[in-house]
Design a protein around this motif. Structure first.
Motif, PDB file in Angstrom:
ATOM      1  N   ARG A   3      59.152  14.313   8.931  1.00 57.17           N
ATOM      2  CA  ARG A   3      57.983  14.144   8.054  1.00 57.17           C
ATOM      3  C   ARG A   3      57.186  12.905   8.445  1.00 57.17           C
ATOM      4  O   ARG A   3      55.955  12.911   8.419  1.00 57.17           O
ATOM      5  N   ARG A   4      57.908  11.840   8.799  1.00 58.13           N
ATOM      6  CA  ARG A   4      57.240  10.612   9.218  1.00 58.13           C
ATOM      7  C   ARG A   4      56.476  10.835  10.519  1.00 58.13           C
ATOM      8  O   ARG A   4      55.338  10.379  10.682  1.00 58.13           O
ATOM      9  N   VAL A   5      57.079  11.548  11.448  1.00 62.42           N
ATOM     10  CA  VAL A   5      56.424  11.878  12.712  1.00 62.42           C
ATOM     11  C   VAL A   5      55.171  12.713  12.444  1.00 62.42           C
ATOM     12  O   VAL A   5      54.098  12.455  12.995  1.00 62.42           O
ATOM     13  N   ALA A   6      55.314  13.711  11.570  1.00 58.59           N
ATOM     14  CA  ALA A   6      54.168  14.571  11.244  1.00 58.59           C
ATOM     15  C   ALA A   6      53.037  13.770  10.619  1.00 58.59           C
ATOM     16  O   ALA A   6      51.859  13.996  10.936  1.00 58.59           O
ATOM     17  N   GLU A   7      53.371  12.822   9.755  1.00 59.85           N
ATOM     18  CA  GLU A   7      52.340  12.001   9.125  1.00 59.85           C
ATOM     19  C   GLU A   7      51.618  11.148  10.162  1.00 59.85           C
ATOM     20  O   GLU A   7      50.388  11.018  10.131  1.00 59.85           O
ATOM     21  N   THR A   8      52.359  10.577  11.099  1.00 62.78           N
ATOM     22  CA  THR A   8      51.738   9.784  12.167  1.00 62.78           C
ATOM     23  C   THR A   8      50.781  10.651  12.985  1.00 62.78           C
ATOM     24  O   THR A   8      49.657  10.236  13.285  1.00 62.78           O
ATOM     25  N   LEU A   9      51.232  11.854  13.331  1.00 60.16           N
ATOM     26  CA  LEU A   9      50.367  12.759  14.098  1.00 60.16           C
ATOM     27  C   LEU A   9      49.154  13.195  13.279  1.00 60.16           C
ATOM     28  O   LEU A   9      48.039  13.256  13.805  1.00 60.16           O
ATOM     29  N   ALA A  10      49.367  13.495  11.998  1.00 64.08           N
ATOM     30  CA  ALA A  10      48.260  13.930  11.146  1.00 64.08           C
ATOM     31  C   ALA A  10      47.192  12.841  11.056  1.00 64.08           C
ATOM     32  O   ALA A  10      45.992  13.115  11.192  1.00 64.08           O
ATOM     33  N   ALA A  93      42.681  30.946  13.463  1.00 67.55           N
ATOM     34  CA  ALA A  93      42.055  31.568  12.292  1.00 67.55           C
ATOM     35  C   ALA A  93      42.025  30.593  11.111  1.00 67.55           C
ATOM     36  O   ALA A  93      41.015  30.473  10.413  1.00 67.55           O
ATOM     37  N   LYS A  94      43.139  29.884  10.886  1.00 67.81           N
ATOM     38  CA  LYS A  94      43.200  28.935   9.765  1.00 67.81           C
ATOM     39  C   LYS A  94      42.209  27.788   9.945  1.00 67.81           C
ATOM     40  O   LYS A  94      41.637  27.299   8.966  1.00 67.81           O
ATOM     41  N   LEU A  95      42.016  27.364  11.192  1.00 66.55           N
ATOM     42  CA  LEU A  95      41.109  26.248  11.459  1.00 66.55           C
ATOM     43  C   LEU A  95      39.668  26.690  11.657  1.00 66.55           C
ATOM     44  O   LEU A  95      38.773  25.851  11.762  1.00 66.55           O
ATOM     45  N   GLY A  96      39.444  27.994  11.748  1.00 67.13           N
ATOM     46  CA  GLY A  96      38.094  28.496  11.970  1.00 67.13           C
ATOM     47  C   GLY A  96      37.583  28.221  13.378  1.00 67.13           C
ATOM     48  O   GLY A  96      36.401  27.938  13.580  1.00 67.13           O
ATOM     49  N   LEU A  97      38.484  28.313  14.360  1.00 64.19           N
ATOM     50  CA  LEU A  97      38.094  28.041  15.741  1.00 64.19           C
ATOM     51  C   LEU A  97      37.331  29.210  16.338  1.00 64.19           C
ATOM     52  O   LEU A  97      37.631  30.369  16.046  1.00 64.19           O
ATOM     53  N   ALA A 185      45.180  18.363  10.239  1.00 64.30           N
ATOM     54  CA  ALA A 185      46.063  17.322   9.701  1.00 64.30           C
ATOM     55  C   ALA A 185      46.694  17.787   8.396  1.00 64.30           C
ATOM     56  O   ALA A 185      47.887  17.577   8.155  1.00 64.30           O
ATOM     57  N   SER A 186      45.908  18.431   7.556  1.00 61.80           N
ATOM     58  CA  SER A 186      46.421  18.933   6.290  1.00 61.80           C
ATOM     59  C   SER A 186      47.505  20.013   6.510  1.00 61.80           C
ATOM     60  O   SER A 186      48.536  20.012   5.833  1.00 61.80           O
ATOM     61  N   LEU A 188      49.403  20.331   9.136  1.00 62.69           N
ATOM     62  CA  LEU A 188      50.562  19.646   9.684  1.00 62.69           C
ATOM     63  C   LEU A 188      51.377  18.996   8.566  1.00 62.69           C
ATOM     64  O   LEU A 188      52.618  19.111   8.530  1.00 62.69           O
ATOM     65  N   ARG A 189      50.700  18.353   7.638  1.00 61.10           N
ATOM     66  CA  ARG A 189      51.398  17.730   6.499  1.00 61.10           C
ATOM     67  C   ARG A 189      52.089  18.794   5.641  1.00 61.10           C
ATOM     68  O   ARG A 189      53.214  18.581   5.182  1.00 61.10           O
ATOM     69  N   SER A 190      51.425  19.917   5.420  1.00 59.36           N
ATOM     70  CA  SER A 190      52.013  20.989   4.617  1.00 59.36           C
ATOM     71  C   SER A 190      53.279  21.544   5.280  1.00 59.36           C
ATOM     72  O   SER A 190      54.276  21.788   4.601  1.00 59.36           O
ATOM     73  N   ARG A 191      53.212  21.760   6.584  1.00 51.78           N
ATOM     74  CA  ARG A 191      54.385  22.264   7.308  1.00 51.78           C
ATOM     75  C   ARG A 191      55.535  21.274   7.226  1.00 51.78           C
ATOM     76  O   ARG A 191      56.686  21.648   7.042  1.00 51.78           O
ATOM     77  N   ALA A 192      55.220  19.983   7.379  1.00 57.16           N
ATOM     78  CA  ALA A 192      56.262  18.953   7.322  1.00 57.16           C
ATOM     79  C   ALA A 192      56.870  18.862   5.931  1.00 57.16           C
ATOM     80  O   ALA A 192      58.083  18.676   5.799  1.00 57.16           O
ATOM     81  N   ALA A 193      56.060  19.016   4.899  1.00 59.05           N
ATOM     82  CA  ALA A 193      56.572  18.945   3.528  1.00 59.05           C
ATOM     83  C   ALA A 193      57.533  20.090   3.230  1.00 59.05           C
ATOM     84  O   ALA A 193      58.437  19.949   2.400  1.00 59.05           O
TER      85      ALA A 193
END
Length: 195
Positions: A3-10, A93-97, A185-186, A188-193
């Motif tokens: 989770r800490r790693v994910a937060e740093t990346l986010a 699709a989630k990011l609207g790319l 980033a959001s 990534l945080r959701s996946r980590a949580a």
């Protein structure tokens, strides 16, 4: 730690810059966790070996090998590529790319993977040989999981964390617009949580 790693990346994805001090702390924490996990795995394998008789050990090893072969067949070439493409498509699709963004990410991620793991086939084959030897030894009476370098390669992968994170953040800054970076980033945080 994850989770800490994910937060740093986010935060890096949002700001476009990796906090190298935080990345170094994450790298140290991942190294410590890998050492702890290795010790726990060795102890657990030795305990399982000690409570099973020879027939049970053989049955366990043969069952695990059969499951591995089944998974390997299901994950073969085309299926693996389809899953990889499907994963990128879902994120896109989630990011609207748009198509151009999706292709740029797919191509650069592939290039980064090829550069980071140029000899992945040889490493996979060596790992499979090690697992075969471990299974053979586990079926015998004189087994010690410590005789096998079960965490081999973890240090190498963890050591590349900071440079890989920087490359991922640079990629997101080049390819994604600010709202897409915030959404990434959001996610990534959701996946980590959820871990």
């Amino acid at each position: 730690v994850l989770r800490r790693v994910a937060e740093t990346l986010a935060r890096g994805i949002e700001t476009g810059t990796l906090d190298t001090r935080e990345a170094a702390l994450n790298q140290d924490a991942m190294t410590a966790a890998a050492v702890e996990a290795k010790v726990s795995l060795v102890n657990a394998m030795n305990e399982v070996h000690s409570v099973l008789d020879a027939d049970q050990r053989e049955e366990l090893v043969l069952e695990l090998r059969a499951r591995h072969e089944q998974a390997r067949g299901e994950a073969g070439g085309a299926a693996r590529e389809e899953r990889r493409s499907g994963g990128i498509s879902k994120v896109a699709a989630k990011l609207g790319l748009n198509e151009q963004q999706t292709k740029a990410i797919r191509d650069e991620v592939q290039a980064l993977g090829d550069k980071a793991f140029p000899d992945r086939k040889a490493k996979r084959e060596a790992w499979e040989a090690k697992m075969t030897a471990l299974g053979d030894a586990f079926m015998g009476d004189d087994f010690d999981a410590a005789d096998f370098d079960l965490g081999g390669g973890a240090e190498e992968a963890i050591a590349s964390f900071t440079s890989t994170a920087k490359q991922a953040i640079d990629l997101s800054g080049r390819v994604l617009d600010p709202s897409q970076r915030a959404l990434a980033a959001s996610l990534l945080r959701s996946r980590a949580a959820a871990l």
